[in-house]
Design a protein around this motif. Structure first.
Motif, PDB file in Angstrom:
ATOM      1  N   MET A   1       0.701  -0.977   0.172  1.00 62.81           N
ATOM      2  CA  MET A   1      -0.230   0.311  -0.062  1.00 62.81           C
ATOM      3  C   MET A   1       1.494   1.494  -0.305  1.00 62.81           C
ATOM      4  O   MET A   1       1.820   1.280   0.622  1.00 62.81           O
ATOM      5  N   ILE A   2       0.872   2.171  -1.047  1.00 64.68           N
ATOM      6  CA  ILE A   2       1.015   3.350  -1.442  1.00 64.68           C
ATOM      7  C   ILE A   2       0.474   4.872  -0.521  1.00 64.68           C
ATOM      8  O   ILE A   2      -0.678   4.512  -1.479  1.00 64.68           O
ATOM      9  N   LYS A   3       0.765   5.405  -0.019  1.00 69.05           N
ATOM     10  CA  LYS A   3      -0.415   6.705   0.967  1.00 69.05           C
ATOM     11  C   LYS A   3       0.430   7.755   0.746  1.00 69.05           C
ATOM     12  O   LYS A   3       1.499   8.058   1.448  1.00 69.05           O
ATOM     13  N   LEU A   4       0.339   8.585  -0.179  1.00 73.56           N
ATOM     14  CA  LEU A   4       0.701  10.141  -0.643  1.00 73.56           C
ATOM     15  C   LEU A   4       0.003  10.611   0.179  1.00 73.56           C
ATOM     16  O   LEU A   4      -1.613  11.282  -0.399  1.00 73.56           O
ATOM     17  N   ARG A   5       0.123  12.230   0.560  1.00 75.67           N
ATOM     18  CA  ARG A   5      -0.206  12.966   0.862  1.00 75.67           C
ATOM     19  C   ARG A   5      -0.006  14.327  -0.085  1.00 75.67           C
ATOM     20  O   ARG A   5       1.951  14.472  -0.291  1.00 75.67           O
ATOM     21  N   ILE A   6      -0.698  15.387  -1.101  1.00 74.63           N
ATOM     22  CA  ILE A   6      -0.097  16.185  -2.323  1.00 74.63           C
ATOM     23  C   ILE A   6       0.140  17.165  -2.305  1.00 74.63           C
ATOM     24  O   ILE A   6      -2.001  17.723  -1.991  1.00 74.63           O
ATOM     25  N   PRO A   7       0.085  18.489  -1.880  1.00 78.69           N
ATOM     26  CA  PRO A   7      -0.097  19.806  -1.635  1.00 78.69           C
ATOM     27  C   PRO A   7      -1.252  20.316  -2.713  1.00 78.69           C
ATOM     28  O   PRO A   7      -0.569  19.870  -4.507  1.00 78.69           O
ATOM     29  N   ALA A   8      -1.609  21.149  -2.162  1.00 78.00           N
ATOM     30  CA  ALA A   8      -2.126  22.413  -3.575  1.00 78.00           C
ATOM     31  C   ALA A   8      -1.350  23.552  -4.058  1.00 78.00           C
ATOM     32  O   ALA A   8      -0.440  23.078  -3.401  1.00 78.00           O
ATOM     33  N   THR A   9      -1.550  24.413  -4.804  1.00 77.76           N
ATOM     34  CA  THR A   9      -0.163  24.811  -5.677  1.00 77.76           C
ATOM     35  C   THR A   9      -1.646  26.136  -5.993  1.00 77.76           C
ATOM     36  O   THR A   9      -2.405  25.781  -6.598  1.00 77.76           O
ATOM     37  N   THR A  10      -0.594  27.235  -5.648  1.00 75.10           N
ATOM     38  CA  THR A  10      -0.764  28.535  -6.719  1.00 75.10           C
ATOM     39  C   THR A  10       0.012  29.044  -7.429  1.00 75.10           C
ATOM     40  O   THR A  10       1.180  28.859  -6.983  1.00 75.10           O
ATOM     41  N   ALA A  11       0.007  29.636  -8.698  1.00 78.27           N
ATOM     42  CA  ALA A  11       1.053  30.134  -9.635  1.00 78.27           C
ATOM     43  C   ALA A  11       0.499  31.447 -10.437  1.00 78.27           C
ATOM     44  O   ALA A  11      -0.535  31.720  -9.915  1.00 78.27           O
ATOM     45  N   ASN A  12       1.589  32.020 -10.633  1.00 74.17           N
ATOM     46  CA  ASN A  12       1.824  33.111 -11.442  1.00 74.17           C
ATOM     47  C   ASN A  12       2.015  33.875 -10.113  1.00 74.17           C
ATOM     48  O   ASN A  12       2.649  35.030 -10.347  1.00 74.17           O
ATOM     49  N   MET A  13       0.965  34.297  -9.298  1.00 73.80           N
ATOM     50  CA  MET A  13       1.243  35.374  -8.089  1.00 73.80           C
ATOM     51  C   MET A  13       1.412  36.540  -8.339  1.00 73.80           C
ATOM     52  O   MET A  13       2.569  37.322  -8.415  1.00 73.80           O
ATOM     53  N   GLY A  14       0.821  36.715  -9.313  1.00 72.23           N
ATOM     54  CA  GLY A  14       0.392  37.881  -9.754  1.00 72.23           C
ATOM     55  C   GLY A  14       1.127  38.196 -11.698  1.00 72.23           C
ATOM     56  O   GLY A  14       1.610  37.763 -12.604  1.00 72.23           O
TER      57      GLY A  14
END
Length: 296
Positions: A1-14
């Motif tokens: 069993m492989i358990k992964l946690r992946i973060p959200a991302t915000t791009a461009n930032m202006g």
């Protein structure tokens, strides 16, 4: 069993169009398990309604395994937590791709380097601004040099917080890119180059007072704001309540405000303001994620 946690991302930032991104403490958690035959994909314990050929987690997993000639028989994929909304400018596609490629690498005995993982993910996604911070965490500048991904981390002031405003309507990347012009003036290019450079240096030097000027943009935001109902009003209210800067997250429809952690009244004030608008807005006051994808 492989358990992964992946973060959200915000791009461009202006001003950092397709080149600057940041990982956020908002996550998807996905489990992978090999089986003797067949493929099952679940979300919150129920069979996924997305066809396999359109499921980025599955297609990224299989594409990577087949590239390295790994003989697979079957899989169970279970999306346990999906806090990253789809088509809202928070890197949901990147998170799915990263999950698939990382899971494949673990199944193969971790034969891929970080740069190879990033490269494979970017080939699938098409651009690196969400992918790289999703993999390694933090705020990252990334660019393509032919087929090579070049990236560098940026220091994030410890007092900086992100106020994430997610509406109940989607905005596809295709629609958001469709409103952009084909050409820009020299003045607009200089405007963005100077702001992007200032944004990086202001972050590195913890000069929060410069973020408002440093996040201004003439490449994409003015065109995309028209696609997000009440965006101008929300940005104005954010500034009045003491935000350091505001910008569209990725291609939208999520809006982002940067605030100092000591601005303890901002969250409540903005929540009340958003409640009076026609659309429903979900908000999160969060910090940057510095870990990237994690094996649980």
């Amino acid at each position: 069993m492989i358990k992964l946690r992946i973060p959200a991302t915000t791009a461009n930032m202006g001003p950092g169009f397709d080149s600057i991104g940041m990982a956020l403490r908002l996550y998807n958690e996905i489990w992978f398990e090999e089986k003797d035959e067949g493929v099952e994909v679940f979300q919150h314990g129920k069979p996924s309604e997305i066809p396999l050929e359109d499921n980025l987690i599955y297609t990224s997993l299989i594409k990577t395994l087949e590239k390295y000639n790994y003989k697979w028989r079957g899989f169970k994929i279970d999306v346990k937590t999906a806090d990253i909304p789809i088509s809202r400018g928070l890197g949901s596609s990147a998170a799915c791709i990263v999950a698939g490629v990382i899971a494949a690498n673990i199944l193969m005995g971790e034969i891929m380097s970080i740069d190879e993982i990033i490269g494979e993910c970017v080939k699938i996604e098409g651009h690196p601004d969400n992918i790289v911070p999703s993999v390694i965490g933090g705020m990252v500048i990334s660019l393509m040099d032919k087929e090579k991904v070049v990236y560098s981390k940026v220091n994030i002031p410890s007092s900086l917080r992100m106020f994430v405003m997610i509406p109940d309507f989607k905005l596809s990347t295709e629609e958001a890119r469709g409103v952009l012009p084909m050409n820009y003036s020299r003045e607009d290019c200089i405007f963005n180059i100077s702001r992007a450079a200032m944004l990086i240096n202001a972050m590195n030097n913890q000069e929060l007072e410069k973020l408002r000027e440093a996040t201004q943009d003439k490449v994409h935001q003015n065109y995309r704001l028209k696609l997000i109902r009440n965006a101008d009003k929300i940005f104005k209210a954010s500034e009045e309540y003491g935000s350091l800067a505001e910008f569209i997250s990725g291609s939208g429809s999520t809006l982002m405000a940067l605030i100092d952690k000591d601005n303890i009244e901002f969250e409540g004030n903005m929540a009340k303001f958003l409640e009076n608008l026609d659309d429903k807005w979900i908000t999160h006051l969060i910090e940057a994620d510095f870990e990237g994808v994690a094996v649980l």
